[in-house]
Scaffold this motif. Structure first.
Motif, PDB file in Angstrom:
ATOM      1  N   ASN A 194       0.626  -1.476  -0.264  1.00  0.00           N
ATOM      2  CA  ASN A 194       0.010  -0.048   0.056  1.00  0.00           C
ATOM      3  C   ASN A 194       0.754   1.651  -0.313  1.00  0.00           C
ATOM      4  O   ASN A 194       0.679   2.270   0.650  1.00  0.00           O
ATOM      5  CB  ASN A 194      -1.211  -0.354   1.076  1.00  0.00           C
ATOM      6  CG  ASN A 194      -2.109   0.966   1.374  1.00  0.00           C
ATOM      7  OD1 ASN A 194      -2.161   1.040   0.181  1.00  0.00           O
ATOM      8  ND2 ASN A 194      -2.577   0.837   2.618  1.00  0.00           N
ATOM      9  N   GLU A 195       2.121   1.625  -1.027  1.00  0.00           N
ATOM     10  CA  GLU A 195       2.245   2.809  -0.953  1.00  0.00           C
ATOM     11  C   GLU A 195       2.500   2.933  -2.611  1.00  0.00           C
ATOM     12  O   GLU A 195       2.087   2.179  -3.630  1.00  0.00           O
ATOM     13  CB  GLU A 195       4.080   1.995  -1.027  1.00  0.00           C
ATOM     14  CG  GLU A 195       4.414   1.611  -0.198  1.00  0.00           C
ATOM     15  CD  GLU A 195       6.039   1.404   0.390  1.00  0.00           C
ATOM     16  OE1 GLU A 195       6.423   1.065  -0.800  1.00  0.00           O
ATOM     17  OE2 GLU A 195       6.213   0.692   1.334  1.00  0.00           O
ATOM     18  N   THR A 212       8.153   8.725  -1.693  1.00  0.00           N
ATOM     19  CA  THR A 212       7.104   7.719  -1.125  1.00  0.00           C
ATOM     20  C   THR A 212       6.077   7.981   0.374  1.00  0.00           C
ATOM     21  O   THR A 212       6.136   8.632   0.937  1.00  0.00           O
ATOM     22  CB  THR A 212       7.917   6.495  -1.305  1.00  0.00           C
ATOM     23  OG1 THR A 212       8.759   6.096  -1.931  1.00  0.00           O
ATOM     24  CG2 THR A 212       6.932   5.481  -1.095  1.00  0.00           C
ATOM     25  N   LYS A 214       2.931   6.380   2.015  1.00  0.00           N
ATOM     26  CA  LYS A 214       2.465   4.878   2.342  1.00  0.00           C
ATOM     27  C   LYS A 214       0.959   4.894   3.634  1.00  0.00           C
ATOM     28  O   LYS A 214       1.471   6.431   3.950  1.00  0.00           O
ATOM     29  CB  LYS A 214       4.458   4.422   3.516  1.00  0.00           C
ATOM     30  CG  LYS A 214       5.088   4.079   2.634  1.00  0.00           C
ATOM     31  CD  LYS A 214       6.390   3.776   3.878  1.00  0.00           C
ATOM     32  CE  LYS A 214       7.662   3.355   3.572  1.00  0.00           C
ATOM     33  NZ  LYS A 214       8.808   2.883   3.979  1.00  0.00           N
ATOM     34  N   ASN A 216      -1.212   2.779   6.553  1.00  0.00           N
ATOM     35  CA  ASN A 216      -0.534   2.102   7.620  1.00  0.00           C
ATOM     36  C   ASN A 216      -1.617   1.001   6.640  1.00  0.00           C
ATOM     37  O   ASN A 216      -2.276   0.933   6.007  1.00  0.00           O
ATOM     38  CB  ASN A 216      -1.456   2.318   8.858  1.00  0.00           C
ATOM     39  CG  ASN A 216      -0.453   3.371   9.017  1.00  0.00           C
ATOM     40  OD1 ASN A 216       0.925   2.950   9.466  1.00  0.00           O
ATOM     41  ND2 ASN A 216      -0.577   4.664   9.692  1.00  0.00           N
ATOM     42  N   HIS A 222       0.537   7.164   6.541  1.00  0.00           N
ATOM     43  CA  HIS A 222       1.531   5.919   7.512  1.00  0.00           C
ATOM     44  C   HIS A 222       2.880   7.629   8.272  1.00  0.00           C
ATOM     45  O   HIS A 222       2.895   8.408   7.069  1.00  0.00           O
ATOM     46  CB  HIS A 222       3.184   4.824   7.059  1.00  0.00           C
ATOM     47  CG  HIS A 222       3.470   4.631   7.747  1.00  0.00           C
ATOM     48  ND1 HIS A 222       5.139   4.554   7.981  1.00  0.00           N
ATOM     49  CD2 HIS A 222       3.752   3.253   8.257  1.00  0.00           C
ATOM     50  CE1 HIS A 222       5.143   3.761   9.194  1.00  0.00           C
ATOM     51  NE2 HIS A 222       4.935   2.890   9.641  1.00  0.00           N
ATOM     52  N   SER A 225       5.102   9.536   6.233  1.00  0.00           N
ATOM     53  CA  SER A 225       5.401  10.140   5.508  1.00  0.00           C
ATOM     54  C   SER A 225       4.932  11.167   5.693  1.00  0.00           C
ATOM     55  O   SER A 225       3.559  11.845   5.068  1.00  0.00           O
ATOM     56  CB  SER A 225       4.155   9.885   4.843  1.00  0.00           C
ATOM     57  OG  SER A 225       4.168   8.166   3.630  1.00  0.00           O
TER      58      SER A 225
END
Length: 390
Positions: A194-195, A212, A214, A216, A222, A225
């Motif tokens: 899931n990036e 990038t 990202k 969770n 994330h 990020s």
């Protein structure tokens, strides 16, 4: 008592009623004059050398300082005082006081429309000309943060691009330090898991940054990020706000039918011109600009003149005050002062019905004094004729 004494008394009566009529005509003529304050005339009886009635004499005028009705004009720079206080004007040498608030801006200086005298203001306790030279333009502000909202499909195949070829570009507007508007172009490419990779471009060929993003397991951003940014040039960097880990208000990474991302510059603006002006009840002027900015400026200066006997009219609904030590300065809403009504003016305080009733009294009094004069004249004529033996 001599007949000549009667003549003198009759003449004094005629003179007093002439004074009254002159005052009434001045009041009535100014019934529509903004801020005009009517006057009342005063008379006292006189004694002759024998301490008997000697007629009447004029002793002066008194200002009527009652407040006139406040009328809405709709012009932003017009002001009225509801309560105590006087506007303060200056010709550069002396101060003038008025209740007539027909003001306008001349090259950003608030002035009295009829005389051109400058209106005084007050800011942080400092009395100064009410001048907006420092407020006629709102300075630009560079963009420091762009907010990303929407969803990037967690179930998309690796290599999926958003926007896809042929779809509408994803754009975000920003402003530089000069207030110039520019556009950033965003494209997202799905990676494994899931990036996503986000590329930020200034043009088709100039890429400014690649990051990038990202997510969770619950689809929130994330923590890795949280601090993405784009360096525009040596003078400007813009943060990409995709939200905080555990929150879902900005960008999310859910599985969905498609991906959709929107952008919103959280700050930044171009230079702004004056769009509107508004005075609050304290007389503070707020300026609204075309770029959405709003600034508070000065208060209109008010003066409290406690002793009416020191007021002298100088025309144009203005007065000078002879005893400067008694003047108290401030602004609307403070103790000793009324409130300010923007877009309004105070009308004359002349009561038309009262003035007309006074005119009738003066007319009758003048006629009566004239009749006494006429009778006395006939008596003198009769005496003259008798003396000649006629």
């Amino acid at each position: 008592m001599s007949t000549l004494s009667i003549l003198y008394k009759s003449f004094s009566g005629l003179q007093s009623f002439s004074h009254s009529l002159n005052n009434l005509s001045h009041n009535v003529a100014n019934i529509n004059t903004p801020g005009f304050k009517g006057t009342s005339v005063h008379f006292r009886d006189m004694l002759s050398d024998q301490n008997k009635g000697g007629g009447v004499h004029y002793t002066g005028e008194t200002l009527k300082l009652t407040q006139g009705d406040i009328s809405r004009t709709g012009q932003d720079s017009h002001l009225a005082i509801d309560g105590k206080g006087w506007f303060v004007l200056t010709d550069g040498e002396r101060e003038y006081f008025t209740r007539a608030g027909q003001f306008e801006f001349d090259q950003w200086q608030l002035v009295d429309k009829s005389t051109g005298y400058k209106v005084l203001g007050i800011r942080d306790g400092n009395i100064q000309n009410f001048n907006l030279n420092h407020y006629n333009i709102s300075s630009p502000q560079s963009t420091t943060s762009i907010q990303l909202k929407g969803n990037l499909n967690a179930g998309a195949a690796t290599g999926t691009k958003v926007p896809a070829e042929g779809e509408e570009k994803l754009e975000a507007v920003y402003f530089n330090k000069l207030g110039e508007k520019h556009t950033l172009y965003f494209s997202f490419t799905k990676k494994t898991g899931n990036e996503w990779t986000v590329a930020v471009k200034k043009s088709e060929t100039e890429t400014l940054a690649t990051h990038t993003i990202k997510f969770n397991g619950n689809g929130s951003p994330h923590a890795d990020s949280a601090n993405l940014s784009v360096k525009i040039d040596d003078n400007q960097s813009i943060k990409l706000n995709i939200g905080q880990s555990g929150t879902f208000a900005n960008l999310t990474g859910y599985s969905s039918a498609n991906s959709s991302v929107a952008f919103n510059a959280e700050d930044g603006r171009e230079a702004g011109q004056v769009k509107g002006l508004s005075f609050d009840h304290t007389g503070k002027l707020s300026v609204e600009y075309t770029n959405g900015d709003k600034q508070d400026t000065l208060h209109v200066l008010l003066a409290n003149l406690p002793n009416d006997q020191y007021l002298t009219s100088v025309g144009n609904s203005m007065f000078v005050y002879q005893e400067r030590s008694e003047i108290v300065y401030g602004h609307g809403g403070q103790k000793m002062f009324g409130t300010i009504k923007g877009g309004s003016i105070e009308k004359s305080n002349v009561n038309m019905s009262h003035e007309f009733s006074e005119i009738i009294i003066v007319q009758r009094g003048y006629q009566a004094s004239s009749q006494v004069l006429s009778v006395t004249n006939k008596m003198i004529e009769e005496l003259y004729n008798s003396a000649r033996g006629k």
